[in-house]
Design an enzyme around this catalytic site. Structure first.
Site, PDB file in Angstrom:
ATOM      1  N   SER A   1       0.794  -1.235   0.000  1.00 16.21           N
ATOM      2  CA  SER A   1       0.000   0.000   0.000  1.00 16.21           C
ATOM      3  C   SER A   1       0.824   1.280   0.000  1.00 16.21           C
ATOM      4  O   SER A   1       0.269   2.352  -0.237  1.00 16.21           O
ATOM      5  CB  SER A   1      -0.959   0.006   1.193  1.00 16.21           C
ATOM      6  OG  SER A   1      -2.042  -0.842   0.913  1.00 16.21           O
TER       7      SER A   1
ATOM      8  N   LYS B   1       0.619   3.316  -3.109  1.00 17.68           N
ATOM      9  CA  LYS B   1      -0.536   4.177  -3.405  1.00 17.68           C
ATOM     10  C   LYS B   1      -0.151   5.657  -3.429  1.00 17.68           C
ATOM     11  O   LYS B   1      -0.753   6.456  -4.149  1.00 17.68           O
ATOM     12  CB  LYS B   1      -1.639   3.934  -2.367  1.00 17.68           C
ATOM     13  CG  LYS B   1      -2.224   2.512  -2.416  1.00 17.68           C
ATOM     14  CD  LYS B   1      -3.072   2.214  -1.177  1.00 17.68           C
ATOM     15  CE  LYS B   1      -3.670   0.813  -1.223  1.00 17.68           C
ATOM     16  NZ  LYS B   1      -4.398   0.478   0.033  1.00 17.68           N
TER      17      LYS B   1
ATOM     18  N   TYR C   1      -3.249  -2.574 -10.178  1.00 17.83           N
ATOM     19  CA  TYR C   1      -3.062  -2.405  -8.724  1.00 17.83           C
ATOM     20  C   TYR C   1      -2.222  -3.553  -8.153  1.00 17.83           C
ATOM     21  O   TYR C   1      -1.288  -3.314  -7.368  1.00 17.83           O
ATOM     22  CB  TYR C   1      -4.440  -2.327  -8.069  1.00 17.83           C
ATOM     23  CG  TYR C   1      -4.422  -2.364  -6.570  1.00 17.83           C
ATOM     24  CD1 TYR C   1      -4.045  -1.251  -5.826  1.00 17.83           C
ATOM     25  CD2 TYR C   1      -4.782  -3.527  -5.880  1.00 17.83           C
ATOM     26  CE1 TYR C   1      -4.023  -1.292  -4.430  1.00 17.83           C
ATOM     27  CE2 TYR C   1      -4.764  -3.571  -4.497  1.00 17.83           C
ATOM     28  CZ  TYR C   1      -4.383  -2.454  -3.780  1.00 17.83           C
ATOM     29  OH  TYR C   1      -4.350  -2.508  -2.411  1.00 17.83           O
TER      30      TYR C   1
ATOM     31  N   TYR D   1      -5.060   3.986   7.699  1.00 15.94           N
ATOM     32  CA  TYR D   1      -6.399   3.412   7.801  1.00 15.94           C
ATOM     33  C   TYR D   1      -7.010   3.696   9.161  1.00 15.94           C
ATOM     34  O   TYR D   1      -7.044   4.829   9.613  1.00 15.94           O
ATOM     35  CB  TYR D   1      -6.356   1.899   7.497  1.00 15.94           C
ATOM     36  CG  TYR D   1      -5.526   1.566   6.297  1.00 15.94           C
ATOM     37  CD1 TYR D   1      -5.949   1.966   5.037  1.00 15.94           C
ATOM     38  CD2 TYR D   1      -4.310   0.912   6.394  1.00 15.94           C
ATOM     39  CE1 TYR D   1      -5.197   1.680   3.914  1.00 15.94           C
ATOM     40  CE2 TYR D   1      -3.545   0.619   5.276  1.00 15.94           C
ATOM     41  CZ  TYR D   1      -4.002   1.014   4.053  1.00 15.94           C
ATOM     42  OH  TYR D   1      -3.252   0.743   2.952  1.00 15.94           O
TER      43      TYR D   1
ATOM     44  N   VAL E   1       1.050  -3.714   3.920  1.00 19.35           N
ATOM     45  CA  VAL E   1       1.030  -5.011   4.613  1.00 19.35           C
ATOM     46  C   VAL E   1       2.322  -5.821   4.469  1.00 19.35           C
ATOM     47  O   VAL E   1       2.476  -6.836   5.137  1.00 19.35           O
ATOM     48  CB  VAL E   1      -0.157  -5.918   4.189  1.00 19.35           C
ATOM     49  CG1 VAL E   1      -1.466  -5.381   4.717  1.00 19.35           C
ATOM     50  CG2 VAL E   1      -0.185  -6.146   2.709  1.00 19.35           C
TER      51      VAL E   1
HETATM   52  N1  GLN Z   1      -1.915  -5.469  -1.984  1.00 21.35           N
HETATM   53  C1  GLN Z   1      -2.518  -5.334  -0.682  1.00 21.35           C
HETATM   54  C2  GLN Z   1      -4.007  -5.555  -0.759  1.00 21.35           C
HETATM   55  O1  GLN Z   1      -4.625  -5.078  -1.625  1.00 21.35           O
HETATM   56  C3  GLN Z   1      -2.214  -3.999  -0.140  1.00 21.35           C
HETATM   57  C4  GLN Z   1      -2.885  -3.730   1.191  1.00 21.35           C
HETATM   58  C5  GLN Z   1      -2.013  -2.988   2.148  1.00 21.35           C
HETATM   59  O2  GLN Z   1      -0.786  -2.930   2.017  1.00 21.35           O
HETATM   60  N2  GLN Z   1      -2.600  -2.458   3.187  1.00 21.35           N
HETATM   61  O3  GLN Z   1      -4.580  -6.226   0.038  1.00 21.35           O
END
Ligand code: GLN
Length: 309
Positions: free
Chosen positions: A67, A70, A192, A244, A262
């Site tokens: 993430s 992003k 993505y 988040y 993550v």
């Molecule tokens: N690729 C992961 C997902 O879509 C990214 C989520 C994250 O890093 N919080 O679940």
């Protein structure tokens, strides 16, 4: 001016504090390839706008962007489309988990912000290029352009693993398509998955993030990476939505804009001062690196980083 040996001592102490917490977290396993990460790894890298650097631990270890991508995808999309990127999405914190679908239903497929998965998938669909390979490839080239021409390859095993299991993300994309918010859900979501599977290290992440701390201009090369207003948007959204449903705790404990992923990466940006990259794959209950959260709390105290006084 930053005193390099003082900075190094504070980074070392923050790293020790973070590393001591690794045992309390768990690596992400809902993407099977991520379950292979070593939960004991931890690296911390700092780059200041005035040219100092300090590192400790596993700063050369490769991980996938997840993430944290992003933030850079949003920069790239804003450079291509300007504020039109926000036509279909809001700029409000969600208070929900990264992959939540609940509010998307309540709000007719309009994502709360570009850092929850739904909004990020929308941004991925807007990246320049036709195919997922081209779109993610453009982002990889954008990163190379910032980072001295170095390559940012996709980890194809992580990509395949994510694509093979990412039905929740597909649901988000299909939901947005139902409301006419995105063009091609398959293309957006595969882009993505590829952008999340781009590989880097904590050392490179700190380097990449420097322009965000310097009003959109890379202080090493003097190159403008994004327009000043776009940079402000990207960084403000990190402060409001970057962690988040743990963003409030992070504001209280650390007090600077940041984005987590993550794989265990966290990029923190201290406007006018520095970028900080932490990588520790053992995650706390909200999906954020436990060692990273702890080390950033220590760094914030040691260096007086909180923007909230
Ligand atoms: N690729 C992961 C997902 O879509 C990214 C989520 C994250 O890093 N919080 O679940």
């Amino acid at each position: 001016m930053t005193n390099p040996s003082e900075l190094q001592a504070i980074v070392d102490a923050a790293h020790r504090a973070g590393a001591a917490e690794c045992g309390k977290g768990r690596v992400a396993s809902y993407i099977p390839a991520l379950a292979e990460a070593d939960p004991a790894q931890f690296g911390l890298a700092v780059r200041t706008v005035d040219g100092a650097a300090a590192e400790a631990g596993d700063v050369g270890r490769t991980f996938t962007f997840q993430s944290v991508s992003k933030v850079f995808a949003l920069c790239h999309a804003l450079a291509a489309h300007g504020a039109g990127v926000f036509d279909g999405m809001s700029v409000e914190p969600s208070g929900d988990a990264f992959h939540s679908i609940v509010r998307l239903e309540e709000e007719q497929g309009r994502p709360r912000n570009p850092y929850i998965n739904a909004g990020a998938i929308m941004v991925s669909g807007l990246l320049p290029g036709e195919t997922p390979d081209e779109k993610a490839g453009g982002l990889q080239a954008f990163l190379s352009g910032i980072c001295d021409g170095e390559a940012f390859p996709v980890d194809e095993a992580v990509y395949r693993s994510e694509s093979a299991t990412g039905y929740r993300n597909r649901a988000l994309a299909n939901f947005m398509k139902h409301y006419g918010r995105i063009e091609d859900p398959r293309r957006a979501v595969e882009t993505y998955f590829r952008q999340c599977s781009i590989t880097l290290t904590a050392r490179r992440l700190a380097r990449l993030g420097l322009f965000l701390a310097n009003r959109g201009v890379d202080p090493v090369t003097g190159d403008r990476i994004v327009a000043e207003g776009a940079n402000r948007t990207v960084v403000a959204l990190m402060a409001m939505c970057g962690l988040y449903d743990e963003v409030g705790r992070f504001a209280v404990n650390v007090g600077v804009p940041a984005k987590s992923g993550v794989s265990g990466a966290i990029l923190a940006v201290v406007p006018g001062r520095m970028s900080i990259a932490a990588f520790g794959p053992a995650l706390g209950p909200k999906g954020n690196s436990i060692a990273g959260m702890t080390a950033l709390t220590h760094l914030s105290e040691g260096l007086g980083l909180s923007l909230w006084g």
